[in-house]
Design an enzyme around this catalytic site. Structure first.
Site, PDB file in Angstrom:
ATOM      1  NE  ARG A  51      -3.825   2.301   0.895  1.00  0.00           N
ATOM      2  CZ  ARG A  51      -3.727   3.612   0.819  1.00  0.00           C
ATOM      3  NH1 ARG A  51      -2.637   4.182   0.368  1.00  0.00           N
ATOM      4  NH2 ARG A  51      -4.735   4.377   1.192  1.00  0.00           N
ATOM      5  CD  GLU A  59     -11.536   2.724  -2.783  1.00  0.00           C
ATOM      6  OE1 GLU A  59     -11.535   1.531  -3.145  1.00  0.00           O
ATOM      7  OE2 GLU A  59     -10.786   3.165  -1.909  1.00  0.00           O
ATOM      8  NE  ARG A  93      -3.721  -2.706   1.893  1.00  0.00           N
ATOM      9  CZ  ARG A  93      -4.585  -1.793   1.480  1.00  0.00           C
ATOM     10  NH1 ARG A  93      -4.940  -1.732   0.213  1.00  0.00           N
ATOM     11  NH2 ARG A  93      -5.106  -0.928   2.328  1.00  0.00           N
TER      12      ARG A  93
END
Length: 160
Positions: A51, A59, A93
């Site tokens: 990330r 998104e 992540r």
């Protein structure tokens, strides 16, 4: 000793794994998930889900979501990158700043190009905020929209 414990507690409060804080690794980018997430292959052939720290890209189903993903792909897909690992996010992540072979900060490039917001919820680095102001002023990327909705608000609306 108390100072060390306080630092460790602060790391945990920030959702980071202190054992990984501020180390660097090289890897090959094999997948772009969206404008702020990717997967790369480490030298031992293990995948690492990353990330991009300090930014929040639209998104996938949000305006400019696909453009942000494509832009990130253009910058790093199937390329060797250097990760400055900051820790882990709540989804496990790896949080990292990504650098290309020319040592350019990919995270900041996403903001400068108007493909991501400076993620002010977790970041107060003026470099990211200044890059966002410049992109807004130049109406780059998502800033072409009269009223872009930050991804965090978009996700909240979708949950309701």
């Amino acid at each position: 000793m108390y100072k060390k414990l306080a630092i460790m507690a602060l790391c945990c409060l920030c959702f980071t794994d202190c054992s990984q804080a501020s180390r660097s690794v090289s890897c090959q980018v094999i997948t772009i998930t969206d404008g702020d997430s990717l997967t790369c292959l480490l030298k031992n052939k293990k995948p690492l889900h990353v990330r991009l720290a300090d930014i929040d890209a639209p998104e996938k189903n949000q305006p400019f979501g696909n453009k942000a993903k494509q832009f990130l792909a253009k910058l790093v897909y199937q390329k060797s990158v250097q990760l400055r690992i900051l820790g882990n996010d709540p989804y496990q992540r790896t949080l990292a700043v990504v650098y290309n072979a020319q040592h350019e900060n990919i995270n900041i490039n996403m903001v400068k190009s108007g493909m991501a917001w400076a993620y002010t919820r977790y970041n107060r680095d003026p470099m990211y905020l200044n890059a966002q102001k410049q992109a807004m002023k130049a109406r780059l990327g998502l800033w072409q929209d009269a009223h872009p909705i930050p991804p965090e608000q978009w996700r909240r609306k979708k949950r309701k």
